[in-house]
Design a protein around this motif. Structure first.
Motif, mmCIF file in Angstrom:
data_model
loop_
_atom_site.group_PDB
_atom_site.id
_atom_site.type_symbol
_atom_site.label_atom_id
_atom_site.label_comp_id
_atom_site.label_asym_id
_atom_site.label_seq_id
_atom_site.Cartn_x
_atom_site.Cartn_y
_atom_site.Cartn_z
ATOM 1 N N VAL A 1 6.594 0.951 0.141
ATOM 2 C CA VAL A 1 6.238 1.165 1.541
ATOM 3 C C VAL A 1 6.237 2.663 1.842
ATOM 4 N N ARG A 2 7.166 3.388 1.236
ATOM 5 C CA ARG A 2 7.247 4.828 1.480
ATOM 6 C C ARG A 2 5.998 5.557 0.956
ATOM 7 N N TYR B 1 -0.850 -0.662 13.059
ATOM 8 C CA TYR B 1 -2.166 -0.034 13.240
ATOM 9 C C TYR B 1 -3.223 -1.054 12.841
ATOM 10 N N LEU C 1 1.501 -2.281 8.364
ATOM 11 C CA LEU C 1 2.899 -2.570 8.680
ATOM 12 C C LEU C 1 3.317 -1.926 9.997
ATOM 13 N N ASN C 2 2.734 -0.780 10.317
ATOM 14 C CA ASN C 2 3.125 -0.114 11.555
ATOM 15 C C ASN C 2 2.269 -0.588 12.735
ATOM 16 N N TRP D 1 -3.658 1.853 4.632
ATOM 17 C CA TRP D 1 -2.529 1.675 3.707
ATOM 18 C C TRP D 1 -1.444 0.853 4.411
ATOM 19 N N GLN D 2 -0.385 0.505 3.687
ATOM 20 C CA GLN D 2 0.668 -0.388 4.202
ATOM 21 C C GLN D 2 0.031 -1.626 4.821
ATOM 22 N N ASN E 1 -13.029 7.054 5.831
ATOM 23 C CA ASN E 1 -11.602 7.329 5.689
ATOM 24 C C ASN E 1 -10.774 6.387 6.554
ATOM 25 N N ASP E 2 -11.358 6.035 7.715
ATOM 26 C CA ASP E 2 -10.630 5.169 8.648
ATOM 27 C C ASP E 2 -10.430 3.767 8.096
ATOM 28 N N ARG E 3 -11.286 3.414 7.101
ATOM 29 C CA ARG E 3 -11.185 2.048 6.576
ATOM 30 C C ARG E 3 -10.084 1.924 5.520
ATOM 31 N N LEU E 4 -9.629 3.063 5.007
ATOM 32 C CA LEU E 4 -8.644 3.013 3.910
ATOM 33 C C LEU E 4 -7.253 2.735 4.493
ATOM 34 N N TYR F 1 -6.335 10.952 0.908
ATOM 35 C CA TYR F 1 -4.881 10.802 1.010
ATOM 36 C C TYR F 1 -4.162 10.969 -0.312
ATOM 37 N N LYS G 1 2.700 4.427 0.840
ATOM 38 C CA LYS G 1 1.470 3.788 1.315
ATOM 39 C C LYS G 1 1.300 2.356 0.816
#
Lengths: 461, 157
Positions: free
Chosen positions: B119-120, B92, B89-90, B148-149, B143-146, B57, B122
């Motif tokens: 926040v914008r 996920y 935050l979203n 963000w937010q 990658n799925d473990r990284l 990313y 990550k």
């Protein structure tokens, strides 16, 4: 046939190796493809586009509730949703490989439009004051129309991902198929190789069996031949002895006076009958030597005496050939352990050969010396020498350098063969050196008798 | 009345920097339901471990700073077969196996190249694996473990 088989085998081995490499490569690629398919899970373009669409919805929802005056929605909440939408838009623009998904489609235009809009309205969103319904409604009116294009964009991204997945799956199917074919090819190649090895081993087996059969046949034939020769010689010996005796009597004048002419004829006949008898003896000795039946009676004896006897036995022949034999006699005796009769036979043979291949008037020099732990008899002639190409075959039976019908010297060609057999039975050896036009020297080496054996003999005597 | 309003405005003016300072929070919930909130400063005070790595990313490599997850959760008595549910935050969510946190220096990045993350971009918090230091972590599944937010970590009971 063999060359073809060998070529074919290498070809088959090469085929198998190449196939193995291809299969390994194919499986490797297959794993790559599978990994790639698995990776399209969370980071896939559909996911990214979907998240962006979803965050637009949450942002517009927050605006709508703010406009309705919902107390739990503060300007901070709106800004927070705005920030998240911004981050999702950034991720979508960045895409997975630096460019957005479905970038070439018309639907992708919404990315730029939304980006511009976010930047345009940024200040308004951040400055939104509590209860500013009018501004909230304005923002809502600005962002709501992006819903449909964003949804269309999500669908476009999904289509693209589906196409990629389809391509990957058909690649997968292709590689699977290829690996099946390659495995089949490998199986066939292995089978061919196995069959080929089998055929080749059968072929070799047959050849070696044939060879063994041939060898056995030729050995049997050789045995039969020498057996026949021995039988014939044996049968010949009695009449020849009788002829020789009779001729001797006639020659000696026991049966009446002979005219000069008759005497000459009888002498020739007698001489030839002697040659014949000696040849027959050679053949019989050779046959015995071959079959190991030649008998030996070992005792400690003086090699000088042996040479004396051999020289004496050849006296007539020397005189006949008008070749003089010079014996360079050593000072004392040289003791060896051997069979006197056979050793005389050996030395006489070397001597008669030397005389035979000398020209009239030439000398043959005989010597006996000690060489290290061995006694050596040397017989030197000044004849024509042995041609290089015949040197290897000197000790072969029935062989003479000049084997033509018109050869000058007679003999069975067995003498050297018998001599060598006798020498080997005495732990000795016969060897020679020769130069064309300069003559030859033959050597007979035999171990000296042990000192204590000689001392014992002396005390016994 | 006017004085009262003035006083209120004055107090608000004084309080404003404090309110502005009240940054985003990371909530950590242990298996027995005890929740604790951390701000950026709290996390950096616990530990400021640097991890320099690349990931899918970002462009190139970056140095991320923040506490190791194992340090942050050491009071909770993390066991290798525990599972951590991380939430962004979203909203996920995904699961991080605890043994990965114990085996590798997985951090809650608070700073990226010494800067706070918005926040914008990550932020505010980002789960970072030291991918550049361990070849096995280059697997796509990591990658799925990284996340963000990042907003919440919960040790699943």
């Amino acid at each position: 046939m063999l060359v073809q088989i060998r070529l074919f085998r290498w070809f088959a081995i090469l085929t198998i190796l190449v196939t193995l490499c291809l299969v390994a490569l194919g499986l490797f690629r297959l794993q790559d493809e599978i990994d790639e398919l698995a990776e399209t899970k969370r980071a896939g373009p559909t996911w990214i586009a979907n998240q962006m669409e979803f965050e637009l919805l949450r942002f517009t929802q927050a605006l709508a509730r703010f406009a309705q005056g919902a107390p739990e929605v503060t300007p901070d909440n709106v800004v927070f949703r705005f920030d998240i939408l911004w981050s999702r838009h950034a991720v979508a623009v960045e895409g997975q490989s630096g460019r957005p998904a479905a970038a070439e489609t018309d639907e992708a235009a919404v990315l730029d439009a939304l980006g511009d809009e976010l930047r345009r309205q940024e200040a308004s969103v951040i400055d939104l004051s509590p209860g500013d319904v009018v501004e909230a409604e304005r923002l809502l009116a600005v962002f709501l129309p992006y819903g449909d294009p964003l949804h269309d964009y999500t669908l476009a991204a999904k289509d693209e991902q589906a196409a990629v997945a389809l391509a990957a799956r058909s690649d997968l199917a292709f590689y699977s198929q290829i690996s099946v074919y390659l495995s089949l090819a490998m199986g066939v190649a292995s089978l061919i190789l196995a069959v080929q090895f089998f055929v080749e081993s059968r072929f070799h087996k047959r050849i070696s069996m044939e060879n063994a059969e041939l060898l056995e046949k030729s050995q049997a034939a050789y045995r039969a031949k020498s057996q026949f020769l021995a039988t014939v010689s044996h049968e010949l010996r009695t009449p020849v002895t009788s002829i020789k005796g009779t001729l001797g009597l006639i020659k000696g004048g026991m049966l009446g006076e002979l005219s000069d002419k008759m005497r000459r004829m009888v002498e020739i006949a007698h001489g030839n009958s002697e040659r014949l008898a000696s040849m027959i003896n050679d053949i019989l000795d050779f046959e015995k030597a071959e079959s190991g039946e030649l008998s030996y009676r070992f005792e400690i004896l003086d090699l000088v005496t042996v040479v004396d006897e051999a020289v004496e036995a050849n006296r007539d022949f020397e005189a006949h050939r008008r070749v003089s034999v010079v014996f360079e006699r050593p000072a004392g005796p040289i003791w060896v352990d051997g069979d006197g009769f056979r050793l005389v036979q050996l030395v006489a043979n070397l001597l008669s050969n030397a005389v035979k291949f000398s020209e009239p008037g030439q000398e043959v020099i005989v010597g006996v010396t000690k060489v290290g732990e061995a006694a050596r008899v040397s017989v030197r002639d000044y004849g024509s020498g042995i041609p290089d190409d015949f040197k290897r075959r000197v000790f072969e039976r029935f062989t003479q350098a000049d084997s033509s019908d018109t050869r000058k010297v007679g003999g069975t060609g067995l003498g050297m063969s018998i001599s060598r057999a006798i020498a080997e039975n005495h732990n000795g050896r016969v060897h020679f050196e020769s130069k064309i036009g300069m003559g030859s020297t033959f050597y007979f080496d035999i171990p000296l008798a042990p000192q204590d054996a000689v001392a014992h003999r002396d005390s016994a005597a | 009345m006017k004085q009262v309003i003035q006083a209120c405005v004055f107090i608000l003016t004084l309080a404003a920097p404090a309110l502005a300072l009240a940054g985003p929070q990371l909530t950590v919930t242990t298996a027995d339901g005890e929740a604790r909130a951390y701000e950026r400063q709290d996390l950096l005070e616990i530990e400021a471990h640097d991890v320099t790595t690349d990931n899918d990313y970002i462009d190139g490599t970056a140095t991320f700073t923040g506490p190791r997850l194992s340090t942050l959760l050491q009071d909770a008595g993390l066991k290798p077969d525990d599972q951590l549910q991380v939430t962004a935050l979203n909203d996920y969510r995904t699961i991080i196996p605890a043994h990965e946190v114990l085996d590798y220096d997985v951090i809650i990045a608070v700073l990226m190249d010494g800067e706070e993350m918005s926040v914008r971009d990550k932020g505010p918090f980002w789960v970072i694996y030291p991918m550049s230091d361990h070849a096995e972590l280059q697997e796509p599944s990591f990658n799925d473990r990284l996340i963000w937010q990042l907003s919440e970590i919960q040790i699943l009971p």
